[in-house]
Design a protein around this motif. Sequence first.
Motif, PDB file in Angstrom:
ATOM      1  N   GLY A 100       0.725  -0.979  -0.001  1.00 32.90           N
ATOM      2  CA  GLY A 100      -0.118  -0.128   0.090  1.00 32.90           C
ATOM      3  C   GLY A 100       0.790   1.384  -0.010  1.00 32.90           C
ATOM      4  O   GLY A 100       0.517   2.416  -0.609  1.00 32.90           O
ATOM      5  N   SER A 101       2.115   1.125   0.664  1.00 33.97           N
ATOM      6  CA  SER A 101       2.971   2.431   0.498  1.00 33.97           C
ATOM      7  C   SER A 101       3.501   2.725  -0.979  1.00 33.97           C
ATOM      8  O   SER A 101       4.074   3.876  -1.109  1.00 33.97           O
ATOM      9  CB  SER A 101       4.233   2.291   1.510  1.00 33.97           C
ATOM     10  N   VAL A 102       3.756   1.544  -1.802  1.00 38.21           N
ATOM     11  CA  VAL A 102       4.464   1.901  -3.044  1.00 38.21           C
ATOM     12  C   VAL A 102       3.422   1.772  -4.165  1.00 38.21           C
ATOM     13  O   VAL A 102       3.964   1.667  -5.160  1.00 38.21           O
ATOM     14  CB  VAL A 102       5.502   0.987  -3.100  1.00 38.21           C
ATOM     15  N   LEU A 103       2.137   1.914  -4.005  1.00 34.30           N
ATOM     16  CA  LEU A 103       1.295   1.920  -5.212  1.00 34.30           C
ATOM     17  C   LEU A 103       1.477   2.863  -6.106  1.00 34.30           C
ATOM     18  O   LEU A 103       1.745   4.005  -5.789  1.00 34.30           O
ATOM     19  CB  LEU A 103      -0.056   1.768  -4.675  1.00 34.30           C
ATOM     20  N   GLY A 104       1.250   2.676  -7.550  1.00 27.02           N
ATOM     21  CA  GLY A 104       1.185   3.554  -8.561  1.00 27.02           C
ATOM     22  C   GLY A 104       2.734   4.097  -8.900  1.00 27.02           C
ATOM     23  O   GLY A 104       3.132   5.073  -9.660  1.00 27.02           O
ATOM     24  N   ARG A 105       3.516   3.268  -8.800  1.00 27.34           N
ATOM     25  CA  ARG A 105       5.017   3.517  -9.363  1.00 27.34           C
ATOM     26  C   ARG A 105       6.054   2.359  -9.110  1.00 27.34           C
ATOM     27  O   ARG A 105       7.025   2.410  -9.879  1.00 27.34           O
ATOM     28  CB  ARG A 105       5.640   4.958  -8.750  1.00 27.34           C
ATOM     29  N   PHE A 136      10.921  -8.676  -4.165  1.00 31.12           N
ATOM     30  CA  PHE A 136      10.874  -8.107  -2.803  1.00 31.12           C
ATOM     31  C   PHE A 136      10.082  -9.136  -1.663  1.00 31.12           C
ATOM     32  O   PHE A 136      10.223  -9.437  -0.696  1.00 31.12           O
ATOM     33  CB  PHE A 136      10.299  -6.719  -2.771  1.00 31.12           C
ATOM     34  N   VAL A 137       8.883  -9.601  -2.456  1.00 33.94           N
ATOM     35  CA  VAL A 137       7.705 -10.286  -1.539  1.00 33.94           C
ATOM     36  C   VAL A 137       8.472 -11.512  -0.648  1.00 33.94           C
ATOM     37  O   VAL A 137       8.437 -11.653   0.416  1.00 33.94           O
ATOM     38  CB  VAL A 137       6.803 -10.729  -2.229  1.00 33.94           C
ATOM     39  N   PRO A 138       9.306 -12.246  -1.470  1.00 32.73           N
ATOM     40  CA  PRO A 138       9.560 -13.668  -0.595  1.00 32.73           C
ATOM     41  C   PRO A 138      11.012 -13.130   0.206  1.00 32.73           C
ATOM     42  O   PRO A 138      11.055 -13.688   1.069  1.00 32.73           O
ATOM     43  CB  PRO A 138      10.258 -14.546  -1.850  1.00 32.73           C
ATOM     44  N   LEU A 139      11.766 -12.125  -0.214  1.00 37.82           N
ATOM     45  CA  LEU A 139      12.989 -11.532   0.726  1.00 37.82           C
ATOM     46  C   LEU A 139      12.643 -11.128   1.813  1.00 37.82           C
ATOM     47  O   LEU A 139      13.036 -11.285   2.892  1.00 37.82           O
ATOM     48  CB  LEU A 139      13.660 -10.938  -0.419  1.00 37.82           C
ATOM     49  N   TRP A 140      11.515 -10.478   1.525  1.00 40.63           N
ATOM     50  CA  TRP A 140      10.789  -9.733   2.986  1.00 40.63           C
ATOM     51  C   TRP A 140      10.497 -10.717   4.069  1.00 40.63           C
ATOM     52  O   TRP A 140      10.512 -10.216   5.128  1.00 40.63           O
ATOM     53  CB  TRP A 140      10.105  -8.482   2.500  1.00 40.63           C
ATOM     54  N   VAL A 198       9.675   2.993   4.563  1.00 38.27           N
ATOM     55  CA  VAL A 198      11.241   2.730   4.088  1.00 38.27           C
ATOM     56  C   VAL A 198      11.236   2.390   2.569  1.00 38.27           C
ATOM     57  O   VAL A 198      11.949   3.004   1.739  1.00 38.27           O
ATOM     58  CB  VAL A 198      11.861   1.560   5.018  1.00 38.27           C
ATOM     59  N   ALA A 199      10.164   1.492   2.260  1.00 41.26           N
ATOM     60  CA  ALA A 199      10.239   1.257   0.731  1.00 41.26           C
ATOM     61  C   ALA A 199       9.763   2.353  -0.139  1.00 41.26           C
ATOM     62  O   ALA A 199      10.192   2.501  -1.022  1.00 41.26           O
ATOM     63  CB  ALA A 199       9.239  -0.157   0.666  1.00 41.26           C
ATOM     64  N   ALA A 200       9.029   3.273   0.473  1.00 42.25           N
ATOM     65  CA  ALA A 200       8.479   4.376  -0.200  1.00 42.25           C
ATOM     66  C   ALA A 200       9.553   5.243  -0.406  1.00 42.25           C
ATOM     67  O   ALA A 200       9.672   5.874  -1.464  1.00 42.25           O
ATOM     68  CB  ALA A 200       7.155   5.026   0.502  1.00 42.25           C
ATOM     69  N   TYR A 201      10.337   5.437   0.365  1.00 44.49           N
ATOM     70  CA  TYR A 201      11.558   6.279   0.438  1.00 44.49           C
ATOM     71  C   TYR A 201      12.340   5.673  -0.418  1.00 44.49           C
ATOM     72  O   TYR A 201      12.991   6.585  -1.557  1.00 44.49           O
ATOM     73  CB  TYR A 201      12.490   6.277   1.777  1.00 44.49           C
ATOM     74  N   TRP A 202      12.901   4.470  -0.416  1.00 45.91           N
ATOM     75  CA  TRP A 202      13.688   3.963  -1.535  1.00 45.91           C
ATOM     76  C   TRP A 202      13.464   3.710  -2.958  1.00 45.91           C
ATOM     77  O   TRP A 202      13.817   3.998  -4.070  1.00 45.91           O
ATOM     78  CB  TRP A 202      14.440   2.428  -1.131  1.00 45.91           C
ATOM     79  N   THR A 219      14.563  -4.063   5.536  1.00 49.11           N
ATOM     80  CA  THR A 219      13.728  -3.513   4.410  1.00 49.11           C
ATOM     81  C   THR A 219      15.102  -2.612   3.450  1.00 49.11           C
ATOM     82  O   THR A 219      14.917  -2.749   2.071  1.00 49.11           O
ATOM     83  CB  THR A 219      12.519  -2.488   4.520  1.00 49.11           C
ATOM     84  N   THR A 220      15.545  -1.909   3.873  1.00 47.85           N
ATOM     85  CA  THR A 220      16.494  -1.117   3.540  1.00 47.85           C
ATOM     86  C   THR A 220      17.660  -2.091   2.639  1.00 47.85           C
ATOM     87  O   THR A 220      17.689  -1.679   1.481  1.00 47.85           O
ATOM     88  CB  THR A 220      17.283  -0.176   4.277  1.00 47.85           C
ATOM     89  N   LEU A 221      18.156  -3.087   3.364  1.00 40.21           N
ATOM     90  CA  LEU A 221      18.993  -3.848   2.616  1.00 40.21           C
ATOM     91  C   LEU A 221      18.349  -4.750   1.556  1.00 40.21           C
ATOM     92  O   LEU A 221      19.145  -4.889   0.475  1.00 40.21           O
ATOM     93  CB  LEU A 221      19.783  -4.662   3.780  1.00 40.21           C
ATOM     94  N   ILE A 222      17.004  -5.010   1.593  1.00 41.98           N
ATOM     95  CA  ILE A 222      16.652  -6.019   0.894  1.00 41.98           C
ATOM     96  C   ILE A 222      16.261  -5.188  -0.663  1.00 41.98           C
ATOM     97  O   ILE A 222      16.648  -5.691  -1.679  1.00 41.98           O
ATOM     98  CB  ILE A 222      15.256  -6.328   1.221  1.00 41.98           C
ATOM     99  N   LEU A 223      15.786  -3.798  -0.528  1.00 40.32           N
ATOM    100  CA  LEU A 223      15.631  -3.078  -1.777  1.00 40.32           C
ATOM    101  C   LEU A 223      16.818  -2.709  -2.265  1.00 40.32           C
ATOM    102  O   LEU A 223      16.870  -2.777  -3.456  1.00 40.32           O
ATOM    103  CB  LEU A 223      14.975  -1.659  -1.057  1.00 40.32           C
ATOM    104  N   LEU A 224      17.962  -2.316  -1.508  1.00 43.06           N
ATOM    105  CA  LEU A 224      19.311  -1.974  -2.165  1.00 43.06           C
ATOM    106  C   LEU A 224      19.951  -3.082  -3.048  1.00 43.06           C
ATOM    107  O   LEU A 224      20.465  -3.202  -3.980  1.00 43.06           O
ATOM    108  CB  LEU A 224      20.087  -1.392  -1.122  1.00 43.06           C
TER     109      LEU A 224
END
Length: 484
Positions: free
Chosen positions: A148-153, A162-166, A208-212, A411-416
Motif C-alpha cells: 500500500g505504501s508503494v502503489l502507483g510507481r 521483494f515479497v519472498p525476500l521480505w 522505508v520502501a516508499a523512500y527507496w 527493508t533497506t538492505l533488501i531493496l538495495l
Amino acid sequence: MSIAYDASLPGVPDWLNKGDNGWQLTAATLVGLQSMPGLVILYASIVKKKWAVNSAFMALYAFAAVLLCWVLLCYKMAFGDQLLPFWGKGGPAFDQGYLKSRAKIPESIMWYGNGTLKRAAVEPLFPMATLVYFQFTFAAITTILVAGSVLGRMNIKAWMAFVPLWLIFSYTVGAYSIWGGGFLYHWGVIDYSGGYVIHLSSGVAGFVAAYWVGPRPQADRERFPPNNVLLMLAGAGLLWMGWSGFNGGAPYAANLTSSIAVLNTNLSAATSLLVWTTLDVIFFGKPSVIGAIQGMVTGLAGVTPGAGLIQTWAAIIIGIFSGSIPWASMMILHKKSALLQKVDDTLAVFYTHAVAGLLGGIMTGLFAHPDLCALALLPTNGAFYGGKGGKQLLKQLVGAAFIAVWNLVSTTLILLAIKVFIPLRMAEEELGIGDDAAHGEEAYALWGDGEKFDATRHVEQFERDQEAAHPSYVHGARGVTIVL
C-alpha cells in the motif's frame, strides 16, 4: 462421550477438539478473505483508474507467493525450533505426518531459573495443518499491507522479488521473536494478535520502501482520486468483518478470550471511524468515505495488540485515541515535517498501521486486565492496575523499538540488493501510462483521465456501416453513435 469424538474413528485422535479446529479454520478463512479479495478490491478501487490493475495484481501476487514460501521454508522460521534468539530454523512444512500431528509451538515452553517448568509449550487442540494455514494468512496480509505504501510507481518485477525476500528476512524475525518463542516472547512483550508483528512492521517497512522506491509523478501526487468509491467500501467491509477472525482466532481456541476479542475489535473500529469522521467534519466541513475507512483501519490496528486482554471500556478509549492521534499525525504533523512530505506513502500505511499499532501496543501496556491476562496464561497486567504494570509498559516500548529498527534495516538492505539487478521504480513513460504499460491490461473499457480518443481510428468505419444500414443513427459526443 459422543461417538463423534471416539478416538478410534479415522482422523479423530483423542487430542482433537472439533469445535476449536472448526473455529480456527473459520478464523483463518476470514483473515484470508481480508487479503483475497478484500485488499485486492480495496487497492484496485482506492487508486487512480490507470493503476487499478497494477495495484490489485500486487496484492494478488503477494498472497500466492507468500503461501508457497510459507510451506517451503518460512513457517518453521517463524514458529519452529530455535536457530537464533530472534529466528527459527527454516524448513518445509508439507510432510503429511507433520501436518496431521497435534499443533505445537516448540520454543514457547518456559522454565524457571532452577530448571523447573514454568509454562508448557503452546499446544492447541487441532492439527498442525490448521496452525500452518492460520499463520500464513497473517504473513500474507502483512506483506500486502507493505504494498500500500508503494502503489502507483513500483516496478512490478522488483515487487515480485521483494515479497519472498521480505517475508524471509523481516516478517519471520518479528513473528518468531514475539510469537514463536523468541527472546521478546520469553521476556514478556504482549502482542495479542499482531499490533507489532503485523501493523508496526508493515507500516515501517512500507515507509522505508516508499523512500527507496521514490515518489509518484507530481501529477499523481497532487490528484489521485479513487476510481470506484462504492467498490472501495466493499473491500473495506471485507477487511472489517475479517478482523473477527484476525483477533478472534489468536487464542487458538473458541474460548472466553476469543469472544471478548471479537467484541472489543468491532467496538474499537466503530469508535475510531466515528472519531475520524467527526474530526473531518470539524476541520474540513464534510465527512469523506476515505477518511471513514482510514478511521476504521486505525481502530482495528489499534485494538489488535490487546484485543482479548482489555476490558470493553478500554476498547472504546483505544478507539478514541486510534481515531484521533493517527488523524493528527497525518493531517498536521505530516504537513510540518519535510521528511514526511518527501516520502510518498501512497495509502498512508505508516499512519494507519505503524502509528496505530504502536499506539495500541502502548495502551495494552496500560490497560491489560490481570484477570483477562490470566485467562490467556499471561502472569502480568497493564500499568493502570499497578503491580507489574510499569515494567510491562517498558517491555511494550522496547518490543516496538526492536520491530521498528529491524524493519528499517532489513527493508533497506533488501531493496538495495534488488536495485542492483532490477530498477525499483517504473520508467517515466510507464508511469505516464499506468496499467497498460505494466500489464498490457486496463481495468475499465472507458475513456477518461486525459486519454485522447482517436475517433477516426476507432469508430469511423463503424459509423459508416451503421448509417448505411440505419438512417436514424446520428453522431453523438466523442464519436459515440446514438439512436434517437
